[in-house]
Design a protein around this motif. Structure first.
Motif, short mmCIF file in Angstrom:
data_model
loop_
_atom_site.label_atom_id
_atom_site.label_comp_id
_atom_site.label_asym_id
_atom_site.label_seq_id
_atom_site.Cartn_x
_atom_site.Cartn_y
_atom_site.Cartn_z
N GLN A 37 46.93 28.61 33.27
CA GLN A 37 45.82 27.90 33.91
C GLN A 37 46.19 27.47 35.32
O GLN A 37 45.35 27.48 36.23
N LYS A 38 47.44 27.10 35.52
CA LYS A 38 47.89 26.73 36.86
C LYS A 38 47.87 27.94 37.79
O LYS A 38 47.52 27.81 38.97
N ILE A 39 48.24 29.11 37.26
CA ILE A 39 48.20 30.32 38.06
C ILE A 39 46.76 30.66 38.45
O ILE A 39 46.46 31.00 39.60
N ILE A 40 45.83 30.52 37.50
CA ILE A 40 44.42 30.78 37.80
C ILE A 40 43.90 29.80 38.84
O ILE A 40 43.17 30.17 39.77
N ALA A 41 44.31 28.54 38.71
CA ALA A 41 43.90 27.53 39.70
C ALA A 41 44.47 27.87 41.07
O ALA A 41 43.78 27.72 42.10
N LYS A 51 37.34 30.93 45.56
CA LYS A 51 36.81 29.63 45.13
C LYS A 51 35.34 29.74 44.73
O LYS A 51 34.87 28.98 43.88
N ARG A 52 34.63 30.66 45.36
CA ARG A 52 33.18 30.73 45.16
C ARG A 52 32.80 31.59 43.95
O ARG A 52 31.77 31.33 43.32
N ILE A 53 33.58 32.63 43.65
CA ILE A 53 33.27 33.47 42.50
C ILE A 53 33.92 32.88 41.25
O ILE A 53 34.58 31.84 41.31
N ASN A 54 33.76 33.54 40.12
CA ASN A 54 34.37 33.09 38.87
C ASN A 54 35.72 33.76 38.67
O ASN A 54 35.82 34.99 38.71
N VAL A 55 36.76 32.96 38.48
CA VAL A 55 38.07 33.47 38.06
C VAL A 55 38.40 32.72 36.78
O VAL A 55 38.74 31.53 36.81
N ILE A 56 38.26 33.38 35.65
CA ILE A 56 38.33 32.69 34.36
C ILE A 56 39.18 33.48 33.37
O ILE A 56 39.40 34.68 33.52
N SER A 57 39.67 32.78 32.37
CA SER A 57 40.41 33.42 31.29
C SER A 57 39.46 33.75 30.14
O SER A 57 38.52 33.00 29.86
N VAL A 58 39.70 34.90 29.51
CA VAL A 58 38.91 35.33 28.35
C VAL A 58 39.85 35.68 27.22
O VAL A 58 40.99 36.09 27.44
N LYS A 59 39.38 35.53 26.01
CA LYS A 59 40.23 35.76 24.85
C LYS A 59 40.44 37.25 24.58
O LYS A 59 41.55 37.70 24.30
N ASP A 285 28.29 33.56 42.13
CA ASP A 285 28.59 33.34 40.72
C ASP A 285 28.24 34.53 39.83
O ASP A 285 28.40 34.47 38.62
N ASN A 286 27.76 35.62 40.44
CA ASN A 286 27.50 36.82 39.66
C ASN A 286 28.70 37.78 39.68
O ASN A 286 28.69 38.80 39.01
N LEU A 287 29.73 37.42 40.44
CA LEU A 287 30.94 38.23 40.52
C LEU A 287 32.08 37.47 39.84
O LEU A 287 32.27 36.27 40.09
N SER A 288 32.83 38.16 39.00
CA SER A 288 33.89 37.50 38.23
C SER A 288 35.16 38.34 38.19
O SER A 288 35.11 39.57 38.28
N ILE A 289 36.27 37.63 38.06
CA ILE A 289 37.54 38.25 37.68
C ILE A 289 37.94 37.62 36.36
O ILE A 289 38.10 36.40 36.27
N TYR A 290 38.05 38.44 35.32
CA TYR A 290 38.49 37.96 34.01
C TYR A 290 39.99 38.21 33.87
O TYR A 290 40.48 39.30 34.20
N ILE A 291 40.69 37.23 33.37
CA ILE A 291 42.12 37.36 33.08
C ILE A 291 42.31 37.07 31.59
O ILE A 291 41.93 35.99 31.11
N GLN A 292 42.85 38.02 30.86
CA GLN A 292 42.98 37.85 29.41
C GLN A 292 44.01 36.78 29.09
O GLN A 292 45.09 36.73 29.67
N GLU A 293 43.65 35.92 28.15
CA GLU A 293 44.56 34.88 27.70
C GLU A 293 45.84 35.50 27.14
O GLU A 293 45.81 36.56 26.51
N ASP A 294 46.95 34.82 27.35
CA ASP A 294 48.26 35.23 26.83
C ASP A 294 48.75 36.56 27.40
O ASP A 294 49.69 37.16 26.86
N SER A 295 48.12 37.03 28.49
CA SER A 295 48.57 38.31 29.07
C SER A 295 49.42 38.13 30.32
O SER A 295 49.95 39.12 30.84
N VAL A 296 49.55 36.90 30.80
CA VAL A 296 50.30 36.67 32.04
C VAL A 296 51.79 36.65 31.72
O VAL A 296 52.26 35.85 30.91
N ARG A 297 52.53 37.56 32.33
CA ARG A 297 53.97 37.67 32.11
C ARG A 297 54.70 37.63 33.45
O ARG A 297 54.20 38.18 34.44
N ARG A 298 55.86 37.01 33.43
CA ARG A 298 56.61 36.86 34.68
C ARG A 298 58.11 36.96 34.43
O ARG A 298 58.58 36.77 33.31
N SER A 299 58.84 37.23 35.49
CA SER A 299 60.26 36.93 35.59
C SER A 299 60.48 36.58 37.05
O SER A 299 59.88 37.18 37.94
#
Length: 345
Positions: A37-41, A51-59, A285-299
């Motif tokens: 959530q911090k990364i999405i923020a 900031k203006r479009i939707n950047v949200i997590s989806v299951k 608000d008609n344009l979105s980027i969906y990010i799947q939950e639990d899919s963010v991986r890092r090193s």
């Protein structure tokens, strides 16, 4: 790498590990829900457009657009004294779009020399965590406009705008909303001419005709905007200058950018990464980027002494989604020609 830099880097790596409840952040790990959530923020904060479009997590990795806004006339009256009943309706869908969140990698490196320069600064951790972040998120926007496929292995040399990284909004128009995508003019030759004697006499008419392709329930929405490419704006401004540049009052309007305030009755905006000859009519608000939950991986902070750099690896499953297909129309930027010095180019 200097000793002080080494100590600060180790402290940073330890901090990232603590935040994600893992022992070694230099090894690939799943980012915690709170961290995701911090990364999405952070993505949203990195760019005014995000900031203006939707950047949200989806299951779900695969599904249909959520439909985040209502469109059309909701207000009504029903005589319920007799047999009449009030009938609620779902006004949130004028055409759902299927989506698939594809793994997208954002891998970066920071040279030891740069780390040494940062090591004496109090905000070392902030500098390191934000290194390349703005450019990564700018890439997300560019892919949103240019992305056509999600190839197993991408080739930036032949696809400099991320055409092969993920499927963007324009490609969604081509695949799922072609009736609202203008691809050619009256000659039917796969060319759209904007200018005197062309398919659209000017940019204003091109935007107006694009707007007219929207679902009737959307045509008068107050939040509609016209996203217009930089070359089209410059072309129109040059034409205005040519006609009125010697008139002081009109010249001042050009310099104050008032002449690009509205096109086709809509507020015109210039968006980062947008194709220079593109036109799209929709709402933010008609344009979105969906990010799947639990899919963010890092090193993070993995040392590569052979290259004198540390390397950071990040991936997430992403999809570019149009929430309501009826609320977007566009001009195919690949096919636009402008009348310049008597020739269509």
């Amino acid at each position: 790498m200097q000793k002080n830099t080494h100590n600060k880097l180790n402290a940073y790596i330890k901090r990232v590990g603590e935040q994600n409840d893992i022992d070694d952040a230099t090894q690939k790990f799943n980012v915690s829900p709170n961290g995701a959530q911090k990364i999405i923020a952070a993505i949203r904060e990195s760019n005014w457009f995000l900031k203006r479009i939707n950047v949200i997590s989806v299951k779900n990795q695969k599904g249909e657009s959520i439909g985040l806004s209502a469109t059309g006339m909701i207000a009504s009256r029903t005589d319920t004294t007799g047999a009449g009943k009030r009938t609620p309706k779902d006004y949130s869908s004028l055409g759902a779009m299927p989506y698939m969140c594809e793994q997208t990698n954002f891998d970066t490196a920071v040279r030891y020399a740069k780390l040494d320069n940062w090591a004496h600064m109090k905000n070392f951790n902030t500098l390191l965590s934000k290194a390349h972040r703005e450019q990564i998120d700018a890439n997300k926007i560019t892919i949103g406009w240019y992305g056509e496929t999600a190839e197993t292995t991408t080739d930036p040399a032949t696809n400099p705008n991320g055409e092969d990284v993920n499927i963007g909004w324009y490609q969604a128009m081509r695949t799922h909303n072609s009736d609202r995508l203008i691809t050619e003019g009256v000659e039917g030759s796969g060319v759209i001419k904007i200018g005197e004697g062309g398919d659209f006499i000017n940019l204003d008419m091109a935007v107006l005709e694009t707007k007219n392709l929207l679902h009737p329930a959307c045509e008068n929405d107050s939040n509609l905007i016209a996203i217009i490419g930089g070359d089209l704006l410059a072309y129109d401004k040059a034409k205005f200058y040519e006609a009125h540049g010697n008139t002081p009052s009109e010249k001042s309007k050009i310099e104050e950018l008032q002449v690009i305030g509205t096109y086709g009755g809509l507020p015109a905006v210039k968006v980062p990464g947008f194709p220079p000859t593109g036109i799209m009519v929709t709402s933010y608000d008609n344009l979105s980027i969906y990010i799947q939950e639990d899919s963010v991986r890092r090193s993070v902070g993995k040392k590569n002494d052979e290259k004198d750099q540390i390397e950071n690896f990040e991936s997430m499953n992403m999809a570019y989604v149009i929430e309501e297909l009826g609320k977007v129309a566009a001009v195919e930027f690949k096919n636009v020609k402008l009348l310049i010095k008597g020739a269509w180019v």
